[in-house]
Design a protein around this motif. Sequence first.
Motif, PDB file in Angstrom:
ATOM      1  N   LEU A 108     -38.928  57.224 -24.602  1.00 57.49           N
ATOM      2  CA  LEU A 108     -39.977  57.234 -25.630  1.00 57.49           C
ATOM      3  C   LEU A 108     -40.628  58.613 -25.711  1.00 57.49           C
ATOM      4  CD1 LEU A 108     -41.810  53.826 -25.036  1.00 57.49           C
ATOM      5  CD2 LEU A 108     -40.551  54.484 -27.091  1.00 57.49           C
ATOM      6  N   ALA A 109     -40.953  59.188 -24.561  1.00 56.55           N
ATOM      7  CA  ALA A 109     -41.614  60.493 -24.542  1.00 56.55           C
ATOM      8  C   ALA A 109     -40.725  61.563 -25.167  1.00 56.55           C
ATOM      9  CB  ALA A 109     -41.973  60.874 -23.108  1.00 56.55           C
ATOM     10  N   ALA A 110     -39.432  61.485 -24.923  1.00 57.38           N
ATOM     11  CA  ALA A 110     -38.506  62.480 -25.469  1.00 57.38           C
ATOM     12  C   ALA A 110     -38.488  62.454 -26.992  1.00 57.38           C
ATOM     13  CB  ALA A 110     -37.103  62.231 -24.924  1.00 57.38           C
ATOM     14  N   ASP A 111     -38.752  61.289 -27.570  1.00 58.14           N
ATOM     15  CA  ASP A 111     -38.750  61.163 -29.026  1.00 58.14           C
ATOM     16  C   ASP A 111     -39.901  61.903 -29.693  1.00 58.14           C
ATOM     17  OD1 ASP A 111     -36.488  59.604 -28.944  1.00 58.14           O
ATOM     18  OD2 ASP A 111     -37.569  57.692 -29.056  1.00 58.14           O
ATOM     19  N   TYR A 112     -40.943  62.231 -28.924  1.00 58.73           N
ATOM     20  CA  TYR A 112     -42.148  62.801 -29.519  1.00 58.73           C
ATOM     21  C   TYR A 112     -42.205  64.324 -29.457  1.00 58.73           C
ATOM     22  CZ  TYR A 112     -43.793  58.007 -29.565  1.00 58.73           C
ATOM     23  OH  TYR A 112     -43.913  56.659 -29.801  1.00 58.73           O
ATOM     24  N   ASP A 113     -41.267  64.961 -28.783  1.00 60.20           N
ATOM     25  CA  ASP A 113     -41.183  66.417 -28.775  1.00 60.20           C
ATOM     26  C   ASP A 113     -42.491  67.076 -28.337  1.00 60.20           C
ATOM     27  OD1 ASP A 113     -39.829  68.815 -29.056  1.00 60.20           O
ATOM     28  OD2 ASP A 113     -40.436  69.074 -31.150  1.00 60.20           O
ATOM     29  N   GLY A 114     -43.113  66.504 -27.310  1.00 58.89           N
ATOM     30  CA  GLY A 114     -44.290  67.134 -26.724  1.00 58.89           C
ATOM     31  C   GLY A 114     -45.620  66.781 -27.355  1.00 58.89           C
ATOM     32  N   GLU A 115     -45.629  66.065 -28.466  1.00 60.90           N
ATOM     33  CA  GLU A 115     -46.883  65.666 -29.102  1.00 60.90           C
ATOM     34  C   GLU A 115     -46.790  64.207 -29.520  1.00 60.90           C
ATOM     35  OE1 GLU A 115     -49.744  67.149 -29.552  1.00 60.90           O
ATOM     36  OE2 GLU A 115     -49.172  69.067 -28.677  1.00 60.90           O
ATOM     37  N   PHE A 116     -47.753  63.410 -29.098  1.00 61.69           N
ATOM     38  CA  PHE A 116     -47.766  62.012 -29.508  1.00 61.69           C
ATOM     39  C   PHE A 116     -48.262  61.897 -30.944  1.00 61.69           C
ATOM     40  CE2 PHE A 116     -48.422  61.093 -24.807  1.00 61.69           C
ATOM     41  CZ  PHE A 116     -47.084  60.778 -24.625  1.00 61.69           C
ATOM     42  N   PRO A 117     -47.821  60.863 -31.666  1.00 61.40           N
ATOM     43  CA  PRO A 117     -48.207  60.706 -33.070  1.00 61.40           C
ATOM     44  C   PRO A 117     -49.625  60.160 -33.205  1.00 61.40           C
ATOM     45  CG  PRO A 117     -46.867  58.856 -32.402  1.00 61.40           C
ATOM     46  CD  PRO A 117     -46.888  59.809 -31.231  1.00 61.40           C
ATOM     47  N   PRO A 118     -50.185  60.188 -34.419  1.00 62.39           N
ATOM     48  CA  PRO A 118     -51.496  59.566 -34.647  1.00 62.39           C
ATOM     49  C   PRO A 118     -51.476  58.101 -34.235  1.00 62.39           C
ATOM     50  CG  PRO A 118     -50.831  60.858 -36.545  1.00 62.39           C
ATOM     51  CD  PRO A 118     -49.636  60.797 -35.639  1.00 62.39           C
ATOM     52  N   SER A 119     -52.638  57.548 -33.965  1.00 65.58           N
ATOM     53  CA  SER A 119     -52.726  56.210 -33.387  1.00 65.58           C
ATOM     54  C   SER A 119     -52.081  55.136 -34.244  1.00 65.58           C
ATOM     55  CB  SER A 119     -54.200  55.844 -33.138  1.00 65.58           C
ATOM     56  OG  SER A 119     -54.934  55.874 -34.351  1.00 65.58           O
TER      57      SER A 119
END
Length: 219
Positions: A183-194
């Motif tokens: 899951l973390a790898a899918d976000y490329d270092g930034e989590f999406p808005p809530s």
Amino acid sequence: MDDAARARDAAREALADVEPEQLRETLETRIVDAAVTPGVLALVTARALDPDIDPSEVVERAAGVQLIYEGLRLTRSVAHAEPWVTAATEESDIEADMDVLTADVLVSRGFSLLACTDAAAAAVEVVRSFGRDQTLRDETDPAAATALDRNLEIDALELAVVAGTTAVGGDPPEELLAYARELAADYDGEFPPSGRALPDATADRIADISDRAVSATDR
């Protein structure tokens, strides 16, 4: 109330008694603007493993995960910006000092929420890992430094899975930790808005992984 709101409200509640007021307002602003993926994942994990669990039994753990992540994320940002080197005014220096204080309070409050849970040791390891990574990044090339920075998001989601799993009385199987890393790898270092914190299939995937782990144990 949805999971993002639960995680955010619990994080704000954990900061409600911070003084002085200016610091508390700064902390609350960080939480209001934060992506709450780690906190949401803790809640989703617990509910996927036990659909009947009361959210109130997990929400403090979710807030603890969220606060630790947000504090370390701010620490990372300050360390990279080196504001005391680049600050042009005394006001800039004060803002940098406030950021450091804010980060410290966020992490310490997060720890206080997890201290008496089975996720406490994992929380300590997240901070230790972050310190090692940030030390190493200063001695490596840009590509490797970026990879080290992204470890924080990986560690935060692993901690979320641990917090959610231990809330229902178990430890996460390795495959579930691997899913957190995926899951973390899918976000490329930034989590999406809530509003887009996690894929819709996350709960089903967690439940499936858990069921298969239990089945393997029963053989």
